[in-house]
Design an enzyme around this catalytic site. Structure first.
Site, PDB file in Angstrom:
ATOM      1  N   LYS A   1       0.838  -1.205   0.000  1.00 19.40           N
ATOM      2  CA  LYS A   1       0.000   0.000   0.000  1.00 19.40           C
ATOM      3  C   LYS A   1       0.869   1.251   0.000  1.00 19.40           C
ATOM      4  O   LYS A   1       0.617   2.201  -0.746  1.00 19.40           O
ATOM      5  CB  LYS A   1      -0.896   0.001   1.225  1.00 19.40           C
ATOM      6  CG  LYS A   1      -1.530   1.357   1.559  1.00 19.40           C
ATOM      7  CD  LYS A   1      -2.139   1.344   2.935  1.00 19.40           C
ATOM      8  CE  LYS A   1      -2.698   2.703   3.329  1.00 19.40           C
ATOM      9  NZ  LYS A   1      -1.646   3.701   3.637  1.00 19.40           N
ATOM     10  N   ASN A   2       1.901   1.281   0.833  1.00 21.46           N
ATOM     11  CA  ASN A   2       2.714   2.484   0.980  1.00 21.46           C
ATOM     12  C   ASN A   2       3.576   2.776  -0.235  1.00 21.46           C
ATOM     13  O   ASN A   2       4.165   3.852  -0.328  1.00 21.46           O
ATOM     14  CB  ASN A   2       3.602   2.372   2.224  1.00 21.46           C
ATOM     15  CG  ASN A   2       2.798   2.442   3.509  1.00 21.46           C
ATOM     16  OD1 ASN A   2       1.664   2.907   3.512  1.00 21.46           O
ATOM     17  ND2 ASN A   2       3.382   1.971   4.604  1.00 21.46           N
TER      18      ASN A   2
ATOM     19  N   ARG B   1      -4.589  10.300   4.141  1.00 22.05           N
ATOM     20  CA  ARG B   1      -3.459  11.190   4.371  1.00 22.05           C
ATOM     21  C   ARG B   1      -2.523  11.244   3.173  1.00 22.05           C
ATOM     22  O   ARG B   1      -1.956  12.277   2.848  1.00 22.05           O
ATOM     23  CB  ARG B   1      -2.672  10.713   5.601  1.00 22.05           C
ATOM     24  CG  ARG B   1      -3.310  11.065   6.928  1.00 22.05           C
ATOM     25  CD  ARG B   1      -3.038  12.495   7.325  1.00 22.05           C
ATOM     26  NE  ARG B   1      -3.469  12.763   8.689  1.00 22.05           N
ATOM     27  CZ  ARG B   1      -3.188  13.884   9.341  1.00 22.05           C
ATOM     28  NH1 ARG B   1      -2.492  14.826   8.759  1.00 22.05           N
ATOM     29  NH2 ARG B   1      -3.622  14.068  10.571  1.00 22.05           N
TER      30      ARG B   1
ATOM     31  N   CYS C   1      -6.252   8.509   8.751  1.00 25.08           N
ATOM     32  CA  CYS C   1      -6.260   8.163  10.173  1.00 25.08           C
ATOM     33  C   CYS C   1      -5.804   9.328  11.030  1.00 25.08           C
ATOM     34  O   CYS C   1      -4.866  10.060  10.670  1.00 25.08           O
ATOM     35  CB  CYS C   1      -5.338   6.963  10.425  1.00 25.08           C
ATOM     36  SG  CYS C   1      -5.888   5.430   9.665  1.00 25.08           S
TER      37      CYS C   1
ATOM     38  N   ARG D   1       0.607  15.666  11.776  1.00 28.43           N
ATOM     39  CA  ARG D   1       1.514  15.262  10.709  1.00 28.43           C
ATOM     40  C   ARG D   1       1.617  16.442   9.751  1.00 28.43           C
ATOM     41  O   ARG D   1       1.086  16.427   8.647  1.00 28.43           O
ATOM     42  CB  ARG D   1       0.992  14.015   9.994  1.00 28.43           C
ATOM     43  CG  ARG D   1       1.213  12.739  10.766  1.00 28.43           C
ATOM     44  CD  ARG D   1       1.124  11.516   9.889  1.00 28.43           C
ATOM     45  NE  ARG D   1      -0.243  11.050   9.763  1.00 28.43           N
ATOM     46  CZ  ARG D   1      -0.583   9.924   9.129  1.00 28.43           C
ATOM     47  NH1 ARG D   1       0.329   9.170   8.576  1.00 28.43           N
ATOM     48  NH2 ARG D   1      -1.832   9.561   9.043  1.00 28.43           N
ATOM     49  N   PRO D   2       2.267  17.531  10.192  1.00 26.22           N
ATOM     50  CA  PRO D   2       2.284  18.752   9.383  1.00 26.22           C
ATOM     51  C   PRO D   2       2.995  18.532   8.055  1.00 26.22           C
ATOM     52  O   PRO D   2       3.897  17.710   7.944  1.00 26.22           O
ATOM     53  CB  PRO D   2       3.055  19.742  10.271  1.00 26.22           C
ATOM     54  CG  PRO D   2       3.888  18.891  11.166  1.00 26.22           C
ATOM     55  CD  PRO D   2       3.078  17.664  11.417  1.00 26.22           C
ATOM     56  N   ILE D   3       2.545  19.301   7.045  1.00 26.11           N
ATOM     57  CA  ILE D   3       3.163  19.188   5.728  1.00 26.11           C
ATOM     58  C   ILE D   3       4.105  20.364   5.471  1.00 26.11           C
ATOM     59  O   ILE D   3       4.418  20.672   4.325  1.00 26.11           O
ATOM     60  CB  ILE D   3       2.088  19.104   4.627  1.00 26.11           C
ATOM     61  CG1 ILE D   3       1.209  20.356   4.628  1.00 26.11           C
ATOM     62  CG2 ILE D   3       1.252  17.844   4.807  1.00 26.11           C
ATOM     63  CD1 ILE D   3       0.275  20.419   3.426  1.00 26.11           C
ATOM     64  N   ASP D   4       4.570  20.991   6.544  1.00 29.37           N
ATOM     65  CA  ASP D   4       5.486  22.128   6.394  1.00 29.37           C
ATOM     66  C   ASP D   4       6.718  21.752   5.581  1.00 29.37           C
ATOM     67  O   ASP D   4       7.203  22.551   4.766  1.00 29.37           O
ATOM     68  CB  ASP D   4       5.923  22.643   7.774  1.00 29.37           C
ATOM     69  CG  ASP D   4       4.764  23.201   8.581  1.00 29.37           C
ATOM     70  OD1 ASP D   4       3.649  23.257   8.025  1.00 29.37           O
ATOM     71  OD2 ASP D   4       4.965  23.557   9.753  1.00 29.37           O
ATOM     72  N   LEU D   5       7.248  20.542   5.807  1.00 25.76           N
ATOM     73  CA  LEU D   5       8.452  20.135   5.074  1.00 25.76           C
ATOM     74  C   LEU D   5       8.173  20.051   3.579  1.00 25.76           C
ATOM     75  O   LEU D   5       9.020  20.425   2.759  1.00 25.76           O
ATOM     76  CB  LEU D   5       8.950  18.780   5.597  1.00 25.76           C
ATOM     77  CG  LEU D   5       9.452  18.725   7.037  1.00 25.76           C
ATOM     78  CD1 LEU D   5       9.910  17.324   7.383  1.00 25.76           C
ATOM     79  CD2 LEU D   5      10.582  19.718   7.246  1.00 25.76           C
TER      80      LEU D   5
ATOM     81  N   ASP E   1       4.471   1.501  11.342  1.00 22.35           N
ATOM     82  CA  ASP E   1       3.277   0.802  10.876  1.00 22.35           C
ATOM     83  C   ASP E   1       3.171  -0.622  11.409  1.00 22.35           C
ATOM     84  O   ASP E   1       2.082  -1.211  11.401  1.00 22.35           O
ATOM     85  CB  ASP E   1       3.244   0.773   9.341  1.00 22.35           C
ATOM     86  CG  ASP E   1       2.781   2.091   8.748  1.00 22.35           C
ATOM     87  OD1 ASP E   1       2.372   2.978   9.519  1.00 22.35           O
ATOM     88  OD2 ASP E   1       2.827   2.236   7.513  1.00 22.35           O
TER      89      ASP E   1
ATOM     90  N   ILE F   1       7.469   8.147  16.132  1.00 21.02           N
ATOM     91  CA  ILE F   1       7.078   8.781  14.876  1.00 21.02           C
ATOM     92  C   ILE F   1       5.794   9.592  15.027  1.00 21.02           C
ATOM     93  O   ILE F   1       5.737  10.760  14.637  1.00 21.02           O
ATOM     94  CB  ILE F   1       6.910   7.721  13.767  1.00 21.02           C
ATOM     95  CG1 ILE F   1       8.180   6.861  13.664  1.00 21.02           C
ATOM     96  CG2 ILE F   1       6.609   8.395  12.432  1.00 21.02           C
ATOM     97  CD1 ILE F   1       9.437   7.620  13.338  1.00 21.02           C
TER      98      ILE F   1
ATOM     99  N   ARG G   1      -8.508  -0.007   4.325  1.00 20.91           N
ATOM    100  CA  ARG G   1      -7.633   0.964   3.662  1.00 20.91           C
ATOM    101  C   ARG G   1      -6.277   0.349   3.336  1.00 20.91           C
ATOM    102  O   ARG G   1      -5.618   0.773   2.381  1.00 20.91           O
ATOM    103  CB  ARG G   1      -7.424   2.201   4.542  1.00 20.91           C
ATOM    104  CG  ARG G   1      -8.645   3.100   4.678  1.00 20.91           C
ATOM    105  CD  ARG G   1      -8.324   4.346   5.494  1.00 20.91           C
ATOM    106  NE  ARG G   1      -7.077   4.924   5.025  1.00 20.91           N
ATOM    107  CZ  ARG G   1      -6.019   5.158   5.799  1.00 20.91           C
ATOM    108  NH1 ARG G   1      -6.058   4.859   7.086  1.00 20.91           N
ATOM    109  NH2 ARG G   1      -4.936   5.692   5.295  1.00 20.91           N
TER     110      ARG G   1
END
Length: 418
Positions: free
Chosen positions: A22-23, A92, A116, A121-125, A306, A328, A398
């Site tokens: 999946k990943n 996500r 989930c 889980r910021p997307i600043d990066l 995971d 994490i 999922r």
């Protein structure tokens, strides 16, 4: 609503082959947007997250055909530059479309992703890296407005954390950018290597996959290819845990055991005997598992976050005390309350979980709290005495393609009831 009904306590034995990862499948699907000709992805698992990605591709103008576990994506020459909120909030991982759409269409409008609830889980990066490549990004409430009026260009980017998602977005944006991009502190997960290998097969020029520094030389266009998704190491770990809690003996084929070193060492510490070959793993479990001491989730090649939940379910019936530290995500112990309902003895404080093994778990009615938490309940239900009913399967579906079918092949008594 569906639920799984498990009559636990059955010993698992036999052989099976896990699905594609999946990943890996999700960023590969996003990458097909960049191609100028059709792409075929094989070993694509039938997951709701995959269906959500296909819906996004269709909205962007791609034509998608599924034939069993293979999907053909015919990209559109004119890629749409927006993704509706209801599609973004399905998962996500939808944020990985940002880099691809921005590179293909020159602009992108989308909202923050869903999925989930595992804490911040910021997307600043992601956004900082794209800005370094020439993107102009404006945030308007929950919406992102991104544009590259002069086109994306190469840059020297250093991530403060080896984020898998940020690494994927930089890769997808950089392959068609002008000049060279050097990405330092890149994620080294096998799924990143899979994405790089696929992009190179389409004509990209990426060096350093699997290392902490990636070099991406932009090209004018990508062409389609046929590619097979890598095996799912997390699904494999879940099935091994299910065998371990039943004193089972199973063999998984079509794997890359080198991707699972940190997880396999935990099974060995628990007293399991492993026979590892190039593409398979056989696990023979003892009558009672031993404690596994300390597990710390870390970026690859460390123990994967995971796999934390299904392994916790395994330690719940081990002899002795195991300690897990989740480094994490902040909120990845939501499944603990459900395991306790089944008789587990688990205490959590902050990022630490202390698991005191009990002789056996008992069946109960429980609900999936998130994707991997659902996997923990699956393992616990197979180990438990009596009947376990697992609800809210939307989370489990999922990331696991009808796990009851594969586990039934191994001897589990498990049924899906609608």
């Amino acid at each position: 609503m569906s639920k799984l009904v498990i009559n636990g306590g059955r010993r698992l034995e036999g052989e099976l082959t896990p699905h594609g990862a999946k990943n890996s499948a999700l960023p590969l699907l996003a990458a097909t947007v960049l191609s100028s000709s059709p792409v075929i992805l094989d070993r694509l698992p039938m997951l709701t997250d995959v269906e959500a990605s296909v819906a996004i591709l269709t909205h962007l103008g791609c034509t998608v055909h599924r034939d069993g576990n293979s999907v053909e994506v015919i990209p559109s020459a004119e890629c749409a530059n927006s993704i509706p909120e209801h599609l973004m909030r399905e998962m996500r991982s939808s944020i990985v479309f940002l880099g691809a759409v921005l590179a293909k269409a020159g602009s992108a409008r989308l909202c923050f992703p869903g999925g989930c609830e595992l804490g911040p889980r910021p997307i600043d990066l992601h956004l900082q890296a794209l800005r370094q490549m020439g993107a102009e990004i404006r945030e308007d409430g929950c919406a992102l407005h991104c544009a590259a009026p002069k086109g994306l260009h190469g840059a020297r980017i250093a991530l403060s954390f080896p984020s898998v998602g940020a690494t994927e977005n930089v890769l997808l944006a950089a392959v068609l950018a002008k000049g060279q991009t050097v990405l330092s502190n890149a994620a080294k997960e096998p799924e990143i290597i899979d994405l790089c290998t696929f992009l190179n097969a389409c004509g990209a020029r990426i060096c350093g996959a699997g290392e902490s520094v990636l070099y991406i030389e932009g090209v004018e266009r990508l062409i389609g290819c046929r590619y097979s998704v890598m095996p799912d190491r997390i699904e494999a770990a879940t099935f091994l845990a299910a065998a371990a809690v039943t004193a089972g003996d199973i063999t998984l084929h079509g794997l890359k055991p080198s991707h699972m070193t940190a997880v396999l060492s935990v099974f060995e510490e628990a007293g399991c005997t492993l026979h590892i070959r190039e593409n398979s793993v056989r696990l023979k479990a003892p009558a009672r598992l031993s404690r596994v001491g300390l597990i710390r989730t870390m970026p690859y090649p460390g123990f994967p976050t995971d796999a934390q939940a299904p392994i916790m379910a395994m330690t719940a019936v081990a002899s002795g005390t195991s300690v897990i530290i989740e480094n994490i995500f902040d909120s990845r112990y939501k499944h603990v309350c459900e395991l306790v309902r089944m008789g587990a003895n688990i205490k959590t404080e902050g990022r630490m979980a202390v698991v005191e093994g009990v002789p056996c778990l008992h069946g109960a009615s429980v609900c999936c709290t998130d994707l991997r938490g659902g996997a923990a309940l699956l393992v616990a239900g197979i180990a438990a005495q009596g009947v376990t009913q697992i609800g809210r399967l939307c989370h489990l579906d999922r990331g696991y393609a009808y796990p009851e079918k594969l586990l039934t092949q191994l001897g589990a008594d498990i049924k899906r009831i609608n």
